[in-house]
Design an enzyme around this catalytic site. Structure first.
Site, mmCIF file in Angstrom:
data_model
loop_
_atom_site.group_PDB
_atom_site.id
_atom_site.type_symbol
_atom_site.label_atom_id
_atom_site.label_comp_id
_atom_site.label_asym_id
_atom_site.label_seq_id
_atom_site.Cartn_x
_atom_site.Cartn_y
_atom_site.Cartn_z
ATOM 1 C CG ASN A 158 -2.023 10.425 4.686
ATOM 2 O OD1 ASN A 158 -3.111 9.979 4.341
ATOM 3 N ND2 ASN A 158 -0.886 9.882 4.311
ATOM 4 N N GLY A 234 -5.195 3.177 4.956
ATOM 5 C CA GLY A 234 -5.051 3.540 6.363
ATOM 6 C C GLY A 234 -3.993 2.675 7.016
ATOM 7 C CB THR A 236 -0.423 -2.181 8.838
ATOM 8 O OG1 THR A 236 0.273 -1.606 7.732
ATOM 9 C CG2 THR A 236 -0.272 -3.690 8.788
ATOM 10 N N GLY A 239 -6.258 -2.288 8.523
ATOM 11 C CA GLY A 239 -6.372 -3.121 7.316
ATOM 12 C C GLY A 239 -6.591 -4.588 7.675
ATOM 13 C CD GLU A 256 -2.719 1.227 -2.249
ATOM 14 O OE1 GLU A 256 -1.570 1.134 -1.763
ATOM 15 O OE2 GLU A 256 -2.955 1.073 -3.449
ATOM 16 C CB CYS A 290 1.472 5.742 3.199
ATOM 17 S SG CYS A 290 1.199 6.400 1.559
ATOM 18 C CD GLU A 468 -5.920 2.998 -4.024
ATOM 19 O OE1 GLU A 468 -5.220 3.659 -3.247
ATOM 20 O OE2 GLU A 468 -7.173 2.929 -3.937
HETATM 21 P P1 NAD Z 1 -6.703 4.668 10.159
HETATM 22 O O1 NAD Z 1 -6.510 3.247 9.785
HETATM 23 O O2 NAD Z 1 -6.792 5.014 11.597
HETATM 24 O O3 NAD Z 1 -8.037 5.243 9.503
HETATM 25 C C1 NAD Z 1 -8.248 5.227 8.113
HETATM 26 C C2 NAD Z 1 -9.733 5.232 7.855
HETATM 27 O O4 NAD Z 1 -10.293 4.032 8.347
HETATM 28 C C3 NAD Z 1 -10.504 6.356 8.530
HETATM 29 O O5 NAD Z 1 -11.535 6.803 7.682
HETATM 30 C C4 NAD Z 1 -11.061 5.676 9.772
HETATM 31 O O6 NAD Z 1 -12.220 6.301 10.264
HETATM 32 C C5 NAD Z 1 -11.364 4.303 9.232
HETATM 33 N N1 NAD Z 1 -11.380 3.221 10.233
HETATM 34 C C6 NAD Z 1 -10.772 3.174 11.441
HETATM 35 N N2 NAD Z 1 -11.013 1.986 12.036
HETATM 36 C C7 NAD Z 1 -11.770 1.264 11.182
HETATM 37 C C8 NAD Z 1 -12.315 -0.059 11.211
HETATM 38 N N3 NAD Z 1 -12.135 -0.877 12.260
HETATM 39 N N4 NAD Z 1 -13.013 -0.487 10.150
HETATM 40 C C9 NAD Z 1 -13.198 0.306 9.071
HETATM 41 N N5 NAD Z 1 -12.722 1.571 8.995
HETATM 42 C C10 NAD Z 1 -12.002 2.042 10.033
HETATM 43 O O7 NAD Z 1 -5.531 5.474 9.428
HETATM 44 P P2 NAD Z 1 -5.217 7.036 9.529
HETATM 45 O O8 NAD Z 1 -4.589 7.292 10.852
HETATM 46 O O9 NAD Z 1 -6.415 7.831 9.130
HETATM 47 O O10 NAD Z 1 -4.168 7.219 8.347
HETATM 48 C C11 NAD Z 1 -2.828 7.005 8.491
HETATM 49 C C12 NAD Z 1 -2.430 5.645 7.945
HETATM 50 O O11 NAD Z 1 -2.783 5.569 6.565
HETATM 51 C C13 NAD Z 1 -0.939 5.406 7.996
HETATM 52 O O12 NAD Z 1 -0.678 4.113 8.483
HETATM 53 C C14 NAD Z 1 -0.508 5.525 6.536
HETATM 54 O O13 NAD Z 1 0.659 4.849 6.222
HETATM 55 C C15 NAD Z 1 -1.692 5.004 5.831
HETATM 56 N N6 NAD Z 1 -1.709 5.461 4.416
HETATM 57 C C16 NAD Z 1 -1.369 4.562 3.425
HETATM 58 C C17 NAD Z 1 -1.332 4.962 2.084
HETATM 59 C C18 NAD Z 1 -0.953 3.993 0.995
HETATM 60 O O14 NAD Z 1 -1.199 4.300 -0.172
HETATM 61 N N7 NAD Z 1 -0.390 2.843 1.304
HETATM 62 C C19 NAD Z 1 -1.650 6.279 1.752
HETATM 63 C C20 NAD Z 1 -1.996 7.164 2.769
HETATM 64 C C21 NAD Z 1 -2.033 6.727 4.108
#
Ligand code: NAD
Length: 497
Positions: A158, A234, A236, A239, A256, A290, A468
């Site tokens: 995003n 990414g 939750t 995470g 995050e 997010c 962060e």
């Molecule tokens: P995602 O969790 O699908 O992917 C994020 C990253 O993790 C990508 O690079 C992906 O390839 C990788 N990934 C996926 N599965 C993994 C695993 N099992 N192990 C390690 N890495 C893995 O998230 P997304 O769809 O790319 O992003 C959207 C999410 O990010 C939303 O939930 C949003 O709220 C969150 N976000 C949070 C913040 C914050 O600061 N809190 C900021 C931006 C986005």
């Protein structure tokens, strides 16, 4: 929306200061979400490539000069990175728009912030210092900060460049080395950032970039014995998986994660300001944030007039070609994300809610291709609906009424998330009384802006942990070594034998 000449046909992996094909020579396409058309081919790393990247980062950490250089020299290079980013500002913005579908104005703000992040941590490098503690006579004590080590940094789609900057800049400042894994949907600007770091004088192996499946190489990085810390942004659920994976070797982690942030508008708020700020709070970045304030609670006495103005202004938001300066709402990242957004809207309708505007793909020739969803306002809903509890990650706001201040706080906190919250009131003491009770890592009073370089950003509850964007983030990239020395004339004989 023509494909720009600044986009390369192919982006190889960046390992140990060199561009290399993946060992399998496999690639995957990345797309322009506004057209749905392929933009470039990206090298698809496998576990062997990840091993190479981690090995390069480990060597650079232990045998290289990055961590050993005086902090002022690292600061100089971080400033140089910011300088080159500024020179390549237009290119970075255009690439970010083409690969993420966000509006040019949103990309410009985020690239600016990414530059300022490097400047912030350039200034912060020299603040990494130890302390001496009082100890008994004959002893002398000091602490020193050391880099936490090799950091796997995994980021979402995003805010591709900004999230990379949030992670890379403090890690470099603290003397760490990095394996960065951008999201497969938006990998391009991470490669350009690596290029810029290299040009600015970051030694080979200090920053490495690998691209490929999160479930495969992302997961592999989080359990890799050569990695000391995982910094992840990414979803939750991802995470939670990462926390499990990283626990086998007790890696340091920063998470995050997602949000379902509340926006509270009290009866004494400046109505126009609250409408405008709430609009930005949800529809900025096409709601793919997010910290999107996706649950909007409005005092019952102003509910009708608020809704009338809010819907009127929502309908005026300009969707369209993301590269056009006047566009306010860009595309949705993928067809799958559009389907997810629509399924949440449909679930709210099925539970009895009413869509006042949006709730569909926009009409017109501009929106025949690519992935689009109209800014959507939902009313007659309640806080327990699925769409009010789960992160939609799209331009959809659920508007609900409240009567009492206490009720507003309770509704705001009734979520598993705790990333951000906004309060709109002209009553100073209410603003701070409510803020005190909100379970959120970031609270905004009478403003929709939630992140500025220097201010800690991060969540409570299932929105993650660690902060962060602030000087104190350096602590998350450092270990503290406590050194006690005996400086008396003759070493003690504790056993007395
Ligand atoms: P995602 O969790 O699908 O992917 C994020 C990253 O993790 C990508 O690079 C992906 O390839 C990788 N990934 C996926 N599965 C993994 C695993 N099992 N192990 C390690 N890495 C893995 O998230 P997304 O769809 O790319 O992003 C959207 C999410 O990010 C939303 O939930 C949003 O709220 C969150 N976000 C949070 C913040 C914050 O600061 N809190 C900021 C931006 C986005």
């Amino acid at each position: 929306m023509l494909k720009s000449s600044i986009v390369k046909e192919m982006y190889p992996l960046f390992i140990n200061g060199e561009y290399v094909q993946s060992s399998s020579e496999e690639t995957f396409p990345t797309y322009n979400p506004a057209t749905g058309k392929p933009l470039a081919q990206i090298a698809k790393a496998n576990r062997e490539d990840v091993d190479q990247a981690v090995k390069a980062a480990r060597l650079a950490l232990e045998k290289g000069k990055w961590a050993k250089w005086p902090a002022s020299r690292r600061a100089q290079i971080l400033n140089r990175i910011a300088g080159i980013m500024r020179e390549r500002f237009e290119e970075l913005c255009e690439l970010e728009v083409l690969n993420s579908g966000k509006s040019l104005s949103a990309a410009q703000g985020q690239v600016h912030q990414a530059i300022e992040d490097f400047e912030l941590y350039a200034g912060a490098c020299t603040t990494l210092s130890g302390q001496t503690k009082p100890v008994p006579n004959g002893f002398f004590h000091y602490t020193k900060k050391e880099p936490v080590g090799v950091c796997a940094q995994i980021i979402p789609w995003n805010y591709p460049l900004m999230m990379a900057a949030w992670k890379v800049a403090p890690a470099l400042a603290a003397g760490c080395t990095i394996v960065l894994k951008p999201a497969s949907l938006t990998p391009i600007t991470a490669y350009v950032l690596a290029d810029i770091c290299h040009e600015a004088g970051v030694p080979s192996g200090v920053i490495n970039v690998v691209t490929g499946s999160g479930a495969d190489i992302g997961a592999y990085l989080t359990e890799h014995p050569g990695v000391d810390k995982v910094a992840f942004t990414g979803e939750t659920n991802t995470g939670k998986d990462i926390m499990k994976n990283a626990s086998a070797t007790l890696k340091r982690i920063t998470l995050e994660l997602g949000g379902k942030s509340p926006n509270l508008v009290f009866a004494d708020a400046d109505l126009e300001g609250a409408v405008d700020g709430s609009l930005f709070g949800i529809f900025y970045n096409t709601g793919q944030s997010c910290e999107a304030r996706s649950r909007l609670f409005v005092h019952e006495s102003i509910y009708d007039s608020f809704i009338e103005r809010f819907v009127e202004k929502t309908k005026k938001l300009r969707l369209g070609n993301p590269l056009q300066k006047t566009t306010q709402i860009g595309a949705i990242i993928s067809a799958a994300q559009c389907d997810t957004i629509d399924s949440y809207v449909q679930s709210a309708i099925a539970e009895g809610a009413r869509v006042l505007c949006g709730g569909k793909r926009p009409e017109g020739t501009d929106f025949q291709e690519g992935h689009w969803y109209e800014p959507t306002v939902i009313v007659d809903c309640h806080n327990q609906m699925k769409a009010a509890q789960e992160e939609i990650f799209g331009p959809v706001v659920m508007i609900m009424k409240f009567k009492e201040e206490q009720e507003a706080i309770q509704l705001a906190n009734e979520t598993e998330f705790g990333l951000a919250a906004a309060v709109w009131t002209q009553d100073f003491s209410r603003a701070h009384r409510v803020t005190e009770k909100l379970k959120a890592g970031v609270v905004m009073i009478n403003t929709p802006f939630s992140a500025m370089p220097g201010l800690p950003f991060g969540g409570y509850k299932q929105s993650g942990f660690g902060r962060e964007l602030a000087i104190e983030s350096l602590d998350l990239y450092s270990e503290t070594k406590s050194v006690l020395s005996f400086i008396g004339p003759k070493p003690l004989n504790p056993f007395g034998v």
